[in-house]
Design a protein around this motif. Sequence first.
Motif, PDB file in Angstrom:
ATOM      1  N   ARG A  30      -9.722  -0.009  14.886  1.00 17.43           N
ATOM      2  CA  ARG A  30      -8.820  -0.767  14.008  1.00 17.43           C
ATOM      3  C   ARG A  30      -9.150  -0.508  12.545  1.00 17.43           C
ATOM      4  O   ARG A  30      -8.264  -0.414  11.701  1.00 17.43           O
ATOM      5  N   GLY A  31     -10.424  -0.361  12.254  1.00 14.03           N
ATOM      6  CA  GLY A  31     -10.833  -0.034  10.889  1.00 14.03           C
ATOM      7  C   GLY A  31     -10.304   1.332  10.463  1.00 14.03           C
ATOM      8  O   GLY A  31      -9.862   1.509   9.324  1.00 14.03           O
ATOM      9  N   LYS A  32     -10.310   2.289  11.378  1.00 10.28           N
ATOM     10  CA  LYS A  32      -9.772   3.623  11.078  1.00 10.28           C
ATOM     11  C   LYS A  32      -8.269   3.562  10.837  1.00 10.28           C
ATOM     12  O   LYS A  32      -7.748   4.251   9.959  1.00 10.28           O
ATOM     13  N   LEU A  33      -7.572   2.751  11.625  1.00 12.80           N
ATOM     14  CA  LEU A  33      -6.129   2.589  11.407  1.00 12.80           C
ATOM     15  C   LEU A  33      -5.846   2.001  10.029  1.00 12.80           C
ATOM     16  O   LEU A  33      -4.954   2.466   9.312  1.00 12.80           O
ATOM     17  N   LEU A  34      -6.596   0.977   9.670  1.00 13.10           N
ATOM     18  CA  LEU A  34      -6.415   0.363   8.356  1.00 13.10           C
ATOM     19  C   LEU A  34      -6.700   1.360   7.233  1.00 13.10           C
ATOM     20  O   LEU A  34      -5.959   1.436   6.250  1.00 13.10           O
ATOM     21  N   THR A  35      -7.744   2.133   7.406  1.00 17.58           N
ATOM     22  CA  THR A  35      -8.089   3.144   6.406  1.00 17.58           C
ATOM     23  C   THR A  35      -7.020   4.229   6.338  1.00 17.58           C
ATOM     24  O   THR A  35      -6.675   4.696   5.251  1.00 17.58           O
ATOM     25  N   TYR A  36      -6.469   4.597   7.470  1.00 17.57           N
ATOM     26  CA  TYR A  36      -5.417   5.606   7.501  1.00 17.57           C
ATOM     27  C   TYR A  36      -4.194   5.141   6.702  1.00 17.57           C
ATOM     28  O   TYR A  36      -3.647   5.883   5.899  1.00 17.57           O
ATOM     29  N   TYR A  37      -3.768   3.918   6.935  1.00 17.14           N
ATOM     30  CA  TYR A  37      -2.556   3.416   6.290  1.00 17.14           C
ATOM     31  C   TYR A  37      -2.772   2.946   4.847  1.00 17.14           C
ATOM     32  O   TYR A  37      -1.873   3.060   4.019  1.00 17.14           O
ATOM     33  N   PHE A  38      -3.952   2.406   4.550  1.00 18.17           N
ATOM     34  CA  PHE A  38      -4.160   1.765   3.244  1.00 18.17           C
ATOM     35  C   PHE A  38      -5.253   2.399   2.392  1.00 18.17           C
ATOM     36  O   PHE A  38      -5.412   2.034   1.244  1.00 18.17           O
ATOM     37  N   GLY A  39      -6.040   3.288   2.951  1.00 20.62           N
ATOM     38  CA  GLY A  39      -7.108   3.916   2.192  1.00 20.62           C
ATOM     39  C   GLY A  39      -8.433   3.200   2.334  1.00 20.62           C
ATOM     40  O   GLY A  39      -9.487   3.814   2.239  1.00 20.62           O
ATOM     41  N   SER A  40      -8.389   1.897   2.567  1.00 21.86           N
ATOM     42  CA  SER A  40      -9.603   1.110   2.786  1.00 21.86           C
ATOM     43  C   SER A  40      -9.215  -0.249   3.374  1.00 21.86           C
ATOM     44  O   SER A  40      -8.061  -0.672   3.290  1.00 21.86           O
ATOM     45  N   ILE A  41     -10.197  -0.912   3.938  1.00 24.15           N
ATOM     46  CA  ILE A  41      -9.962  -2.255   4.484  1.00 24.15           C
ATOM     47  C   ILE A  41      -9.665  -3.225   3.345  1.00 24.15           C
ATOM     48  O   ILE A  41      -8.817  -4.105   3.471  1.00 24.15           O
ATOM     49  N   LYS A  42     -10.315  -3.030   2.228  1.00 21.68           N
ATOM     50  CA  LYS A  42     -10.091  -3.875   1.051  1.00 21.68           C
ATOM     51  C   LYS A  42      -8.631  -3.794   0.585  1.00 21.68           C
ATOM     52  O   LYS A  42      -8.013  -4.806   0.258  1.00 21.68           O
ATOM     53  N   GLN A  43      -8.071  -2.590   0.583  1.00 17.06           N
ATOM     54  CA  GLN A  43      -6.666  -2.406   0.187  1.00 17.06           C
ATOM     55  C   GLN A  43      -5.739  -3.069   1.204  1.00 17.06           C
ATOM     56  O   GLN A  43      -4.708  -3.629   0.833  1.00 17.06           O
ATOM     57  N   ALA A  44      -6.086  -3.017   2.478  1.00 13.57           N
ATOM     58  CA  ALA A  44      -5.280  -3.668   3.516  1.00 13.57           C
ATOM     59  C   ALA A  44      -5.291  -5.182   3.311  1.00 13.57           C
ATOM     60  O   ALA A  44      -4.254  -5.841   3.440  1.00 13.57           O
ATOM     61  N   GLN A  45      -6.444  -5.726   2.964  1.00 11.25           N
ATOM     62  CA  GLN A  45      -6.534  -7.161   2.685  1.00 11.25           C
ATOM     63  C   GLN A  45      -5.676  -7.530   1.486  1.00 11.25           C
ATOM     64  O   GLN A  45      -4.983  -8.549   1.494  1.00 11.25           O
ATOM     65  N   ARG A  46      -5.700  -6.697   0.480  1.00  8.83           N
ATOM     66  CA  ARG A  46      -4.888  -6.938  -0.712  1.00  8.83           C
ATOM     67  C   ARG A  46      -3.400  -6.885  -0.368  1.00  8.83           C
ATOM     68  O   ARG A  46      -2.604  -7.695  -0.842  1.00  8.83           O
ATOM     69  N   TYR A  47      -3.019  -5.933   0.482  1.00  3.88           N
ATOM     70  CA  TYR A  47      -1.631  -5.815   0.929  1.00  3.88           C
ATOM     71  C   TYR A  47      -1.182  -7.104   1.619  1.00  3.88           C
ATOM     72  O   TYR A  47      -0.099  -7.623   1.368  1.00  3.88           O
ATOM     73  N   VAL A  48      -2.023  -7.640   2.500  1.00  5.31           N
ATOM     74  CA  VAL A  48      -1.692  -8.875   3.212  1.00  5.31           C
ATOM     75  C   VAL A  48      -1.586 -10.034   2.228  1.00  5.31           C
ATOM     76  O   VAL A  48      -0.631 -10.818   2.283  1.00  5.31           O
ATOM     77  N   GLU A  49      -2.535 -10.148   1.327  1.00  4.49           N
ATOM     78  CA  GLU A  49      -2.501 -11.237   0.341  1.00  4.49           C
ATOM     79  C   GLU A  49      -1.234 -11.177  -0.500  1.00  4.49           C
ATOM     80  O   GLU A  49      -0.583 -12.196  -0.718  1.00  4.49           O
ATOM     81  N   ASP A  50      -0.884  -9.998  -0.952  1.00  5.76           N
ATOM     82  CA  ASP A  50       0.287  -9.839  -1.822  1.00  5.76           C
ATOM     83  C   ASP A  50       1.593 -10.094  -1.079  1.00  5.76           C
ATOM     84  O   ASP A  50       2.524 -10.661  -1.635  1.00  5.76           O
ATOM     85  N   ASN A  51       1.680  -9.677   0.172  1.00  5.69           N
ATOM     86  CA  ASN A  51       2.935  -9.774   0.904  1.00  5.69           C
ATOM     87  C   ASN A  51       3.060 -11.017   1.769  1.00  5.69           C
ATOM     88  O   ASN A  51       4.178 -11.401   2.113  1.00  5.69           O
ATOM     89  N   ASP A  52       1.966 -11.636   2.123  1.00  3.53           N
ATOM     90  CA  ASP A  52       2.026 -12.851   2.936  1.00  3.53           C
ATOM     91  C   ASP A  52       2.706 -13.960   2.142  1.00  3.53           C
ATOM     92  O   ASP A  52       3.520 -14.711   2.673  1.00  3.53           O
TER      93      ASP A  52
END
Length: 59
Positions: A30-52
Amino acid sequence: MQELPPLDLVKTWLEVVQQLDFPITIREKRGKLLTYYFGSIKQAQRYVEDNDDYCQRAS
């Protein structure tokens, strides 16, 4: 440009990565998927915060 996965799926992946109850192989995948789509887990968290917030206002 690739399409991002649905917000709820990204939230689930983030939860899996953070839960120590899941086997390490699943958390790594799952971490690899997040990194693939967002570049990092931190960026994925930011995406969720911004869009939630946006999703909550829209409903």
